[in-house]
Design a protein around this motif. Structure first.
Motif, short mmCIF file in Angstrom:
data_model
loop_
_atom_site.label_atom_id
_atom_site.label_comp_id
_atom_site.label_asym_id
_atom_site.label_seq_id
_atom_site.Cartn_x
_atom_site.Cartn_y
_atom_site.Cartn_z
N ALA A 237 0.81 -1.22 0.00
CA ALA A 237 0.00 0.00 0.00
C ALA A 237 0.84 1.27 0.00
N THR B 166 -7.33 -5.84 -2.15
CA THR B 166 -8.49 -5.10 -1.67
C THR B 166 -9.00 -4.19 -2.78
N LYS C 217 -8.25 0.25 -4.00
CA LYS C 217 -7.05 0.55 -3.23
C LYS C 217 -5.87 0.78 -4.17
N THR D 90 -4.42 1.00 -9.27
CA THR D 90 -5.56 1.05 -8.36
C THR D 90 -6.55 -0.03 -8.75
#
Length: 170
Positions: free
Chosen positions: A96, A126, A129, A152
């Motif tokens: 992330a 996820t 994200k 993304t």
């Protein structure tokens, strides 16, 4: 610098500029330094026009490429790696943030002298994200880090049903 009077502005190993660049700036400087060597030869980009240690002979060369098959919970990471005549293994770091935190399995790509396409599928992502990633290649001559890139994941599809000719979101 090594020898500014002799116009050798290469960084010394003890320079505070080594690995001191902002990792978010790495994509802006490109994959190669001004001498044509890998721009990121350590943990982060160096401050300056030449990367310390990037001119080591036969260091692997890498290019982080755009991902493919990006879905709400999966993606495939891609890159090019040239072993530069020494047995080389590759993997992708991802996560992330630019700290990554995750890594794909290691893939041995041999000891050739041509750039080879490498890829790694990711699952369990996820939705909605942003993920950072880069290709990493390691041989007996050192480790080369590709530029940081991002993708993304899209939103998860909303389940729906058609009841009596009308769409109903579940």
């Amino acid at each position: 610098f090594v020898n500014p009077a002799g116009f050798d502005f290469s960084l010394q190993a003890t320079s505070a500029a080594v690995d001191a660049g902002d990792p978010l700036f790495t994509p802006a400087v490109g994959e190669l330094d001004f001498e044509g060597n890998a721009r990121v030869a350590g943990a982060a980009v160096d401050i300056g026009m030449a990367e310390f240690g990037s001119s080591a002979p036969n260091r692997p060369l890498v290019t982080t490429e755009d991902p493919t098959l990006v879905d709400y919970n999966t993606a495939t990471l891609n890159g090019l790696a040239n072993p530069n005549a020494f047995m080389t293994d590759t993997h992708f770091e991802y996560g992330a943030t630019i700290a990554y935190g995750e890594s794909t399995s290691t893939e041995m790509i041999g000891d050739g002298t041509a750039a080879l396409h490498v890829s790694a599928p990711l699952t369990g992502l996820t939705h909605k994200k942003v993920y950072h990633y880069r290709l990493v290649a390691t041989s007996a001559n050192g480790t080369t880090f590709g530029a940081d890139k991002t993708f993304t994941t899209p939103a998860m599809p909303v389940p729906a049903a058609i009841v009596f000719g009308k769409i109903i979101l579940l």
